[in-house]
Motif scaffolding. Structure first.
Motif, PDB file in Angstrom:
ATOM      1  N   GLU A  34      10.134   9.542   3.677  1.00 49.11           N
ATOM      2  CA  GLU A  34       9.382  10.629   3.045  1.00 49.11           C
ATOM      3  C   GLU A  34       9.108  10.324   1.567  1.00 49.11           C
ATOM      4  N   GLY A  35      10.160   9.842   0.875  1.00 50.30           N
ATOM      5  CA  GLY A  35      10.027   9.526  -0.552  1.00 50.30           C
ATOM      6  C   GLY A  35       8.991   8.440  -0.797  1.00 50.30           C
ATOM      7  N   VAL A  36       8.989   7.425   0.061  1.00 52.52           N
ATOM      8  CA  VAL A  36       8.027   6.321  -0.103  1.00 52.52           C
ATOM      9  C   VAL A  36       6.609   6.816   0.205  1.00 52.52           C
ATOM     10  N   LEU A  37       6.463   7.620   1.234  1.00 50.56           N
ATOM     11  CA  LEU A  37       5.130   8.128   1.602  1.00 50.56           C
ATOM     12  C   LEU A  37       4.559   8.984   0.478  1.00 50.56           C
ATOM     13  N   GLU A  38       5.432   9.777  -0.120  1.00 53.33           N
ATOM     14  CA  GLU A  38       5.003  10.637  -1.223  1.00 53.33           C
ATOM     15  C   GLU A  38       4.480   9.807  -2.392  1.00 53.33           C
ATOM     16  N   ARG A  39       5.260   8.785  -2.751  1.00 55.81           N
ATOM     17  CA  ARG A  39       4.898   7.961  -3.913  1.00 55.81           C
ATOM     18  C   ARG A  39       3.698   7.067  -3.657  1.00 55.81           C
ATOM     19  N   SER A  40       3.531   6.643  -2.392  1.00 59.74           N
ATOM     20  CA  SER A  40       2.453   5.691  -2.088  1.00 59.74           C
ATOM     21  C   SER A  40       1.160   6.403  -1.706  1.00 59.74           C
ATOM     22  N   GLY A  41       1.237   7.693  -1.472  1.00 63.13           N
ATOM     23  CA  GLY A  41       0.055   8.414  -1.019  1.00 63.13           C
ATOM     24  C   GLY A  41      -0.263   8.146   0.446  1.00 63.13           C
ATOM     25  N   GLY A  42       0.684   7.566   1.171  1.00 67.56           N
ATOM     26  CA  GLY A  42       0.509   7.430   2.621  1.00 67.56           C
ATOM     27  C   GLY A  42      -0.043   6.095   3.094  1.00 67.56           C
ATOM     28  N   THR A  43      -0.347   5.192   2.154  1.00 65.73           N
ATOM     29  CA  THR A  43      -0.808   3.851   2.543  1.00 65.73           C
ATOM     30  C   THR A  43       0.055   2.808   1.833  1.00 65.73           C
ATOM     31  N   LEU A  44       0.522   1.809   2.596  1.00 62.87           N
ATOM     32  CA  LEU A  44       1.390   0.773   2.026  1.00 62.87           C
ATOM     33  C   LEU A  44       0.892  -0.608   2.421  1.00 62.87           C
ATOM     34  N   ARG A 100       5.684   2.191   9.323  1.00 62.22           N
ATOM     35  CA  ARG A 100       4.646   1.460  10.059  1.00 62.22           C
ATOM     36  C   ARG A 100       3.284   2.155  10.034  1.00 62.22           C
ATOM     37  N   PRO A 101       3.242   3.476  10.221  1.00 57.42           N
ATOM     38  CA  PRO A 101       1.933   4.139  10.166  1.00 57.42           C
ATOM     39  C   PRO A 101       1.245   3.973   8.805  1.00 57.42           C
ATOM     40  N   ALA A 102       2.045   3.951   7.729  1.00 60.02           N
ATOM     41  CA  ALA A 102       1.464   3.770   6.384  1.00 60.02           C
ATOM     42  C   ALA A 102       0.950   2.334   6.224  1.00 60.02           C
ATOM     43  N   LEU A 103       1.643   1.377   6.836  1.00 57.28           N
ATOM     44  CA  LEU A 103       1.175  -0.010   6.809  1.00 57.28           C
ATOM     45  C   LEU A 103      -0.132  -0.145   7.592  1.00 57.28           C
ATOM     46  N   ALA A 104      -0.188   0.539   8.718  1.00 57.87           N
ATOM     47  CA  ALA A 104      -1.373   0.433   9.589  1.00 57.87           C
ATOM     48  C   ALA A 104      -2.640   0.903   8.877  1.00 57.87           C
ATOM     49  N   ARG A 105      -2.485   1.728   7.849  1.00 52.82           N
ATOM     50  CA  ARG A 105      -3.642   2.226   7.093  1.00 52.82           C
ATOM     51  C   ARG A 105      -4.158   1.220   6.054  1.00 52.82           C
ATOM     52  N   ALA A 106      -3.340   0.205   5.759  1.00 57.18           N
ATOM     53  CA  ALA A 106      -3.742  -0.775   4.729  1.00 57.18           C
ATOM     54  C   ALA A 106      -4.638  -1.853   5.330  1.00 57.18           C
ATOM     55  N   GLU A 107      -5.306  -2.594   4.453  1.00 59.38           N
ATOM     56  CA  GLU A 107      -6.248  -3.606   4.930  1.00 59.38           C
ATOM     57  C   GLU A 107      -5.544  -4.884   5.393  1.00 59.38           C
ATOM     58  N   ARG A 108      -4.534  -5.321   4.619  1.00 60.78           N
ATOM     59  CA  ARG A 108      -3.811  -6.548   4.969  1.00 60.78           C
ATOM     60  C   ARG A 108      -2.312  -6.286   4.912  1.00 60.78           C
ATOM     61  N   PRO A 109      -1.829  -5.500   5.848  1.00 57.87           N
ATOM     62  CA  PRO A 109      -0.420  -5.073   5.795  1.00 57.87           C
ATOM     63  C   PRO A 109       0.562  -6.149   6.264  1.00 57.87           C
ATOM     64  N   GLU A 114      20.910   9.226   9.305  1.00 55.65           N
ATOM     65  CA  GLU A 114      19.573   9.631   9.775  1.00 55.65           C
ATOM     66  C   GLU A 114      18.822  10.410   8.716  1.00 55.65           C
ATOM     67  N   GLU A 115      19.545  11.304   8.016  1.00 51.14           N
ATOM     68  CA  GLU A 115      18.900  12.104   6.965  1.00 51.14           C
ATOM     69  C   GLU A 115      18.439  11.206   5.827  1.00 51.14           C
ATOM     70  N   GLY A 116      19.303  10.258   5.466  1.00 46.55           N
ATOM     71  CA  GLY A 116      18.976   9.333   4.385  1.00 46.55           C
ATOM     72  C   GLY A 116      17.741   8.503   4.722  1.00 46.55           C
ATOM     73  N   ARG A 117      17.659   8.046   5.968  1.00 52.51           N
ATOM     74  CA  ARG A 117      16.508   7.231   6.391  1.00 52.51           C
ATOM     75  C   ARG A 117      15.235   8.059   6.360  1.00 52.51           C
ATOM     76  N   ALA A 118      15.338   9.309   6.836  1.00 53.13           N
ATOM     77  CA  ALA A 118      14.161  10.196   6.825  1.00 53.13           C
ATOM     78  C   ALA A 118      13.732  10.459   5.385  1.00 53.13           C
ATOM     79  N   GLY A 119      14.715  10.656   4.512  1.00 53.91           N
ATOM     80  CA  GLY A 119      14.423  10.890   3.093  1.00 53.91           C
ATOM     81  C   GLY A 119      13.768   9.676   2.453  1.00 53.91           C
ATOM     82  N   ALA A 120      14.212   8.500   2.841  1.00 53.63           N
ATOM     83  CA  ALA A 120      13.635   7.262   2.297  1.00 53.63           C
ATOM     84  C   ALA A 120      12.164   7.153   2.686  1.00 53.63           C
ATOM     85  N   GLU A 168      10.052   1.076  11.033  1.00 49.56           N
ATOM     86  CA  GLU A 168       9.317   1.921  11.999  1.00 49.56           C
ATOM     87  C   GLU A 168       8.727   3.144  11.310  1.00 49.56           C
ATOM     88  N   GLY A 169       9.518   3.731  10.404  1.00 49.00           N
ATOM     89  CA  GLY A 169       9.067   4.956   9.740  1.00 49.00           C
ATOM     90  C   GLY A 169       7.865   4.718   8.846  1.00 49.00           C
TER      91      GLY A 169
END
Ligand code: NAD
Length: 256
Positions: free
Chosen positions: A53-63, A95-104, A45-51, A92-93
């Protein structure tokens, strides 16, 4: 430039996909146990949360894309933790960052093994999101010599979760295309031990008949995944596409 997160980016199919997307000009945020932009263990669970978080940090919150490729085979409880719970938590984690993109777009990697006999308790526990029960049932299956049902169970559960989720308000409703590629036998470090043993190879050839062009190179699966997460894929949802040399058609040919 599209920004795409890929788990399992250090080896095999995930590595081939990462190289392909980068060659096409996409930015890839790799996630793996080693040698990745985001180093994380998707079995915990910690590893998944870290993953996430790490992706959100690097992507600026949009994927623009997420591909859950990390996984392992073998008669192991770990396969259920990584292949099902790790993949679902990542998708799932993010998904919110995908929802912010134009063509996710999002994709998972299933397997022809998902069509093989499963452990019903493990499967049901996965779909209920109950990891503790799934792990308990998986451990029992290993103890009783039924560990080989665990990999198929993890992939069958992933396919069912995906078909159910893809058409829900959270995914399709947010404009996110979610699909999977299910490979047959692919030449990667995961399958390499099978080829070392003549007897194992025979068993595998019988379990996964591939009349069209035989075993696949990782890049073949990568090409299909790359299309699933491309802007061109605007209307496919909840599909598990077998890129398996015809194995699924042979094994389930009479079920249309
Ligand atoms: P691989 O072993 O070459 O690559 C898998 C990657 O996932 C590795 O880099 C590994 O470190 C990573 N990974 C494993 N556990 C992890 C964890 N706990 N946390 C983070 N990363 C982890 O294998 P591959 O053949 O490229 O497999 C990729 C996907 O394809 C898997 O989901 C596998 O089940 C699926 N698949 C493979 C085949 C095949 O024949 N190779 C067939 C069908 C499906």
């Amino acid at each position: 430039t599209r920004t795409i997160a890929v788990s399992g980016s250090a080896s095999g199919i995930g590595k081939a996909l990462t190289e392909l997307l980068r060659a096409r000009g996409d930015e890839v945020i790799g996630i793996d146990l080693v040698e990745a932009e985001v180093v994380a263990d998707l079995s915990t669970e910690e590893g998944r949360a870290g993953a996430v978080e790490g992706v959100l940090e690097r992507s600026g919150g949009t994927l623009d894309g997420v591909v859950a490729c990390a996984g392992l085979s073998g008669p192991l409880t770990l396969a259920v933790k990584v292949n099902y719970f790790g993949a679902v938590a990542l998708l799932e984690g993010l998904r919110p960052a995908l929802a912010r993109a134009e063509r996710p777009r999002a994709a998972a990697v299933g397997s022809i093994s998902g069509t093989q006999p499963v452990d019903e308790i493990v499967l049901r526990s996965c779909l209920n999101g109950d990891e503790r029960a799934a792990v308990e049932a998986a451990d029992e299956a290993v103890d009783k010599g039924r560990g080989r049902t665990l990999y198929p169970s993890s992939k069958a559960a992933l396919a069912q979760w995906l078909r159910r989720s893809a058409v829900s308000p959270a995914w399709a409703g947010e404009g996110i295309a979610l699909n999977a590629i299910a490979p047959g036998v692919v030449l990667t470090p995961m399958s390499a031990p099978l080829f070392a043993d003549e007897r194992m190879r025979k068993v595998m050839d019988e379990a996964v008949p591939m009349p069209l062009n035989g075993y696949a190179d990782a890049v073949v699966i990568a090409e299909a995944l790359a299309w699933l997460v491309s802007p061109a894929n605007s209307h496919m949802a909840g599909q598990v596409i077998y890129v398996d040399g015809g194995a699924e058609a042979v094994l389930r040919g009479s079920e249309v």
